[in-house]
Design an enzyme around this catalytic site. Structure first.
Site, PDB file in Angstrom:
ATOM      1  N   ASN A 171       0.964  -1.238   0.022  1.00  0.00           N
ATOM      2  CA  ASN A 171      -0.106  -0.035  -0.044  1.00  0.00           C
ATOM      3  C   ASN A 171       0.934   1.300  -0.071  1.00  0.00           C
ATOM      4  O   ASN A 171       1.828   1.355   0.873  1.00  0.00           O
ATOM      5  CB  ASN A 171      -0.625   0.192   1.163  1.00  0.00           C
ATOM      6  CG  ASN A 171      -1.891   1.145   1.172  1.00  0.00           C
ATOM      7  OD1 ASN A 171      -1.518   2.394   1.197  1.00  0.00           O
ATOM      8  ND2 ASN A 171      -3.012   0.920   1.208  1.00  0.00           N
TER       9      ASN A 171
ATOM     10  N   THR B  81      -5.248  -0.366  -2.445  1.00  0.00           N
ATOM     11  CA  THR B  81      -5.719   0.808  -2.125  1.00  0.00           C
ATOM     12  C   THR B  81      -6.764   0.681  -1.048  1.00  0.00           C
ATOM     13  O   THR B  81      -7.520  -0.180  -1.444  1.00  0.00           O
ATOM     14  CB  THR B  81      -6.099   1.793  -3.408  1.00  0.00           C
ATOM     15  OG1 THR B  81      -6.201   2.895  -2.875  1.00  0.00           O
ATOM     16  CG2 THR B  81      -7.293   1.043  -4.424  1.00  0.00           C
ATOM     17  N   GLU B  82      -6.611   1.458   0.014  1.00  0.00           N
ATOM     18  CA  GLU B  82      -7.677   0.885   0.952  1.00  0.00           C
ATOM     19  C   GLU B  82      -9.044   1.326   0.997  1.00  0.00           C
ATOM     20  O   GLU B  82      -9.869   0.828   1.722  1.00  0.00           O
ATOM     21  CB  GLU B  82      -7.363   1.622   2.331  1.00  0.00           C
ATOM     22  CG  GLU B  82      -7.256   3.363   2.477  1.00  0.00           C
ATOM     23  CD  GLU B  82      -5.748   3.793   1.951  1.00  0.00           C
ATOM     24  OE1 GLU B  82      -4.955   3.204   1.362  1.00  0.00           O
ATOM     25  OE2 GLU B  82      -5.564   4.894   2.527  1.00  0.00           O
ATOM     26  N   ASN B  83      -9.729   1.894  -0.225  1.00  0.00           N
ATOM     27  CA  ASN B  83     -10.698   2.211  -0.434  1.00  0.00           C
ATOM     28  C   ASN B  83     -11.361   0.785  -0.998  1.00  0.00           C
ATOM     29  O   ASN B  83     -12.577   0.806  -1.513  1.00  0.00           O
ATOM     30  CB  ASN B  83     -11.118   3.569  -1.432  1.00  0.00           C
ATOM     31  CG  ASN B  83     -10.038   3.612  -2.538  1.00  0.00           C
ATOM     32  OD1 ASN B  83      -9.158   3.262  -2.574  1.00  0.00           O
ATOM     33  ND2 ASN B  83     -10.804   3.766  -3.794  1.00  0.00           N
TER      34      ASN B  83
ATOM     35  N   SER C 135     -11.354  -4.541   3.269  1.00  0.00           N
ATOM     36  CA  SER C 135     -10.168  -3.753   2.980  1.00  0.00           C
ATOM     37  C   SER C 135      -9.118  -3.662   4.097  1.00  0.00           C
ATOM     38  O   SER C 135      -8.088  -3.858   4.146  1.00  0.00           O
ATOM     39  CB  SER C 135     -10.381  -2.320   2.239  1.00  0.00           C
ATOM     40  OG  SER C 135      -9.189  -2.035   1.797  1.00  0.00           O
TER      41      SER C 135
END
Lengths: 247, 225
Positions: A36, A59-61, A101
């Site tokens: 990330n 990607t944390e979304n 996530s």
């Protein structure tokens, strides 16, 4: 894997530029890692990952297999990164909801995350979400989850503020993001490894370990040096050693 | 039993003053703008809003804030380049902010939907966001006790729904939708279009219909393409 490395001092050049710093971080990300990259400077590391590295970006979304920024017709409002910038998907990509996530992050499944910072302490405490200025509206996003979740946390920052104040400090004075979570610190002047044995300098750029030691309030020592208090050899394995052909 | 609506105002009918409203979206991706616009017209006020951000520009959540309907916002990232509506309200002391790390925000809603009473979370330990919270050391690691966030209403955006209320999402617009759908007493989803029951591949359904009460079919709403 018990290579004892010695510090490389690059004295015949100036400090690293932003692009060179990003390239240095990319060099140290093991092939095949799940990674990330935080918002801002860390995002640029992606541009320096070799195409055959097999690194999968998270990607944390809610996506694995994130591709480069979208351009022109590729722009899709439903496909953005954590900075809300339109991005693309690579073959093998997957989507998942936010709880999954962050379970991925908190659960220790990511190999590396790369973050920016206001300050890092000699124990690896990280301050990167809030200046502490009461006039600033606080916003944390995923910074705290990333800091404590990934197997390794790399930080990229300048070593000193514009007025010359060190950002590698004995104790963070800015509000903390996470405790003892930073393992490597990449700066314009030097690369540091942070661990239970303290802060070790592995590379310098346009300066020497001795000069750094004089400008910092943190005890730093060259890699491979003998820790007199413990009588132990400080040894470091360079993860890039196994894939030096990528340089 | 899910009801399909073609009128946004009917889709949000009955939301009470003082409700906790979970609003999906990450920035504008997945933001249920038509439902929020309808909520503004519906008039419910004194709301607590739970959303990742605190509104962008002047539409959607930002418009709800600008209308003065929100007493408190629970979010992870209010400060953005285009969050001027929130910024103004916050600096004027007209809105309360509870800042929650993004993953903890998601997990607190997941816990609410999954019937979990509270959970120990490693995020935020030793930081200002854990101050005053109960902690516990488990296997040598310190955790913070976090409580569920339950909504009276969830407003979410999905891609396609069927007449039973099963939902699929599109790309990163999925974000908080599936979690919020489980965490509210009343879940209302806006979808780009509705298909007949049986038309969605059961293996691909992301939010099963049990979590969805109302669907707004955007393809049938006037002025929506």
């Amino acid at each position: 894997m018990s290579t004892v490395m010695s510090t490389v001092e690059h004295l015949d050049r100036g400090p690293l530029g932003r692009d060179e710093l990003a390239a240095l971080v990319a060099r140290d990300i093991p092939p095949g890692s799940f990674v990330n990259l935080g918002i801002g400077l860390p995002t640029t590391v992606a541009d320096h990952l070799p195409p055959d590295s097999g690194v999968v970006l998270h990607t944390e979304n809610g996506m694995l297999g994130m591709g480069p920024a979208a351009r022109g017709d590729e722009i899709d409002p439903d496909l953005v990164n954590a900075g809300k910038i339109p991005v693309t998907e690579l073959p093998g990509a997957s989507y998942f909801h936010h709880a999954d996530s962050f379970a991925m992050m908190r659960g220790g499944h990511l190999d590396v995350c790369v973050l920016g910072a206001f300050q890092v302490s000699e124990r690896g405490d990280l301050a990167n979400w809030h200046t502490g200025d009461p006039g600033d509206i606080p916003a944390v996003g995923g910074a705290m989850d990333l800091a404590i979740g990934a197997k390794q946390v790399f930080v990229m920052m300048t070593l000193f503020t514009k007025d010359g104040t060190p950002k590698l400090v004995p104790e963070c004075t800015y509000p903390l993001t996470g405790l003892a979570c930073v393992s490597r610190l990449y700066t314009d002047l030097a690369v540091f490894h942070i661990g239970p044995e303290g802060v070790t300098v592995t590379e310098t750029y346009g300066t020497s370990v001795a000069e750094l030691a004089s400008r910092l309030e943190v005890a730093v020592r060259p890699a491979g040096s003998r820790d007199r208090t413990k009588g132990a050899i400080v040894s470091h394995v360079h993860p890039a050693a196994d894939h030096a052909d990528h340089l | 039993m899910t009801t399909v609506f073609t009128d946004p105002d009917e889709a949000v009918a009955g939301i009470a003053d003082g409700s906790t409203v979970l609003i999906g979206g990450f920035g504008m991706a997945g933001m249920p703008v038509r439902l929020i616009d309808a909520l503004i017209r519906q008039g419910a006020t004194d709301l607590t809003v739970v959303s990742n951000n605190a509104g962008n520009g002047d539409t959607g959540l930002a418009a709800l804030l600008a209308a003065g309907r929100v007493r408190k916002i629970i979010c992870s990232f209010p400060r953005q380049s285009d969050s001027w509506v929130f910024d103004g309200l916050y600096r004027a002391g007209k809105i309360e902010l509870e800042l929650v790390p993004q993953g903890t925000l998601a997990e607190r809603m997941r816990a609410a939907g999954a019937g979990i009473g509270a959970f120990y979370c490693p995020t935020g330990v030793g930081t200002p966001l854990a101050e005053g919270k109960e902690t516990r050391v488990i296997d040598g690691r310190t955790y913070v006790l976090e409580y569920p966030i339950k909504g009276d209403v969830a407003l979410i955006g999905a891609h396609v729904g069927d007449r039973m209320g099963n939902l699929v999402y599109r790309k990163t617009a999925r974000n908080f939708g599936p979690v919020m759908a489980t965490a509210a007493a009343l879940t209302i989803a806006q979808v780009h279009h509705v298909v007949e029951t049986g038309a969605l591949d059961p293996e691909a359904v992301v939010t099963p219909c049990i979590y969805v009460d109302r669907i707004l079919d955007l393809s049938a709403v006037e002025g929506t393409s």
